[in-house]
Structures are given as structure tokens and as C-alpha cells.
Design an enzyme around this catalytic site. Structure first.
Site, short mmCIF file in Angstrom:
data_model
loop_
_atom_site.label_atom_id
_atom_site.label_comp_id
_atom_site.label_asym_id
_atom_site.label_seq_id
_atom_site.Cartn_x
_atom_site.Cartn_y
_atom_site.Cartn_z
CB SER A 15 -0.98 0.01 1.18
OG SER A 15 -0.32 0.22 2.39
CG HIS A 112 9.69 1.79 12.04
ND1 HIS A 112 9.86 0.42 12.00
CD2 HIS A 112 9.37 2.09 13.31
CE1 HIS A 112 9.68 -0.07 13.21
NE2 HIS A 112 9.38 0.92 14.03
C1 GRF Z 1 3.89 -0.59 6.71
O1 GRF Z 1 3.22 -0.44 7.93
C2 GRF Z 1 5.31 -0.09 6.83
O2 GRF Z 1 5.44 0.98 7.72
C3 GRF Z 1 6.04 -1.29 7.36
O3 GRF Z 1 5.44 -2.39 6.73
C4 GRF Z 1 4.11 -2.07 6.36
C5 GRF Z 1 4.00 -2.30 4.89
O4 GRF Z 1 2.69 -2.12 4.42
N1 GRF Z 1 7.45 -1.16 7.13
P1 GRF Z 1 2.42 -1.99 2.86
O5 GRF Z 1 2.98 -3.26 2.22
O6 GRF Z 1 3.09 -0.77 2.38
O7 GRF Z 1 0.93 -1.93 2.73
#
Ligand code: GRF
Length: 217
Positions: A15, A112
Site C-alpha cells: 500500500s 517504519h
Molecule cells: C507498513 O506499515 C510499513 O510501515 C512497514 O510495513 C508495512 C507495509 O505495508 N514497514 P504496505 O505493504 O506498504 O501496505
């Protein structure tokens, strides 16, 4: 100035990748998304990237067993073949050796889901609730060899509610992630990030005056 060529590394739903792709569809955005790489063949984000017309590739870490450097060399070769300037980690669930990080010093971003340096590591939302913090959020930072460390480019914060669950809180933080990742990539790509004494100083950026006070009145 020509746009910087960015690669996005994913392992799952993608996402944040989607938010970066959408932002980069604006011709005025200073980066273009030139490649999406997944270490997992089943990452759902791959399909979305392909549907947006972005080249995708899989470098499956399981094919390299315990040889992390061999995996990273394969990854580096894919990225180099696309003449990439900036690497964006977006839910990429592999830790890098110092060698790979060293290839991308000052040119690799990570997002993060916490206000670093608090809550490094996994399961950040549950841990934030358990710690009783009133304010939580997300961070985009430059990648250094130490995990979830490195100079911070952007952060966003929200209030934690008394009845929040980790899932509900994760949803609100994710909405912030989708705003600050495109912002941070744009700043880096436009050359507006200057490293001074281990901190990122942002040229021409304002800082909002409003304080976030929790609990509210
Ligand atoms: C997000 O919460 C990001 O902060 C963390 O992993 C998750 C990835 O979500 N590092 P997406 O694949 O971008 O939806």
C-alpha cells in the site's frame, strides 16, 4: 531537472508502494518509479505495480538459502540494470548486510510504523498501546546498517485513543504513512535533504506550529 529513478522493494501488500506510484504519476513529482522488486513471488503488490505499467521483478530470497550476500548481489544486479538512483523500502521484510546498505548510503529510504527511535522492530502498534503512549505515528528515514535507525526525513503523529486496538491504530497510522512517504521521497529526489551531524535538514520546509496535545479538551 530530470526525474530521479526510484525502485521500490516490497514483500507484501504494497500500500505504501501504491501511494508512491500515485504521487509519481504527477509529471511535476521529482522521482519516477522505475522498478518494483519483491523478494516473495506471491506479494500482492506486484500485481498492482504491473497494472500501473511499472516493470516488476522477483528476487526470491529462498533460492539463496542462508547466503544473504548472494541474494543481495542478485538484488543489486536487478536494480543496477534499471539505472536506479534511489531505493525505497516499503514493507520489505529482509534485513540487509552492511555491504548492501553501503551501496546505497544516503539514497535508500525506509518507512517504519512508529515514531522512531521509539518502538523499533515489529508489532509496533500493539507495543505502543501497551506502553500507554498518547501519541503514535510513522517515520521515513535514511537506511543505515543498524535496523530502524538512520537520519529521519519525515514523521507524522496521531493521538492514541483509549479504545484503540492494534488493528484500528494500524489503519490510522497507515493513512499517515501514505502521506509522508511520497513527501520524503520528493524531498530526497529534489535534493532538498542535507545531512548535518547525522540529522536531515530540509531546505525550504516549514514546520507547522500547532501542537498535538492528548487528551484533548
Ligand atoms: C507498513 O506499515 C510499513 O510501515 C512497514 O510495513 C508495512 C507495509 O505495508 N514497514 P504496505 O505493504 O506498504 O501496505
Amino acid at each position: 531537472m530530470s526525474r530521479r529513478r526510484a525502485a521500490i522493494l516490497i514483500s507484501g501488500r504494497g500500500s505504501n508502494m501504491a501511494a508512491l506510484i500515485t504521487a509519481a504519476q504527477d509529471p511535476a513529482y521529482p522521482a519516477e518509479i522505475a522498478l518494483v522488486v519483491s523478494n516473495r513471488p506471491d506479494a500482492t503488490g506486484l500485481e498492482l505495480a504491473g497494472a500501473s505499467g511499472i516493470p516488476t521483478t522477483v528476487v526470491d530470497h529462498t533460492a539463496y538459502g542462508r547466503d544473504r550476500e548472494a541474494f543481495e548481489r542478485a538484488l543489486q544486479a536487478e536494480i543496477a540494470a534499471r539505472r536506479i538512483d534511489i531505493v525505497c523500502l516499503a514493507g520489505f521484510m529482509r534485513l540487509f548486510t552492511p555491504w548492501f546498505v553501503g551501496q546505497w548510503t544516503g539514497r535508500m529510504l525506509n518507512i517504519h510504523p512508529a515514531l522512531l527511535p521509539s518502538f523499533k522492530g515489529l508489532d509496533t502498534h500493539r507495543r505502543a498501546i501497551e506502553a500507554g503512549v498518547k501519541i503514535h505515528g510513522a517515520t521515513v528515514h535514511l537506511v543505515v546498517p543498524e535496523t530502524d535507525a538512520g537520519p529521519i526525513i519525515a514523521q507524522a503523529a496521531i493521538a492514541v485513543r483509549d479504545d484503540d486496538t492494534a488493528e484500528v491504530l494500524a489503519g490510522r497510522v497507515l493513512a499517515l504513512e501514505h502521506r509522508i512517504y511520497p513527501l520524503a521521497l520528493a524531498l530526497l529526489a529534489a535534493g532538498r535533504v542535507r545531512l548535518v551531524d547525522g540529522r536531515c535538514l530540509i531546505a525550504g520546509a516549514g514546520a507547522p506550529d500547532e501542537a498535538l496535545i492528548v487528551p484533548g479538551a
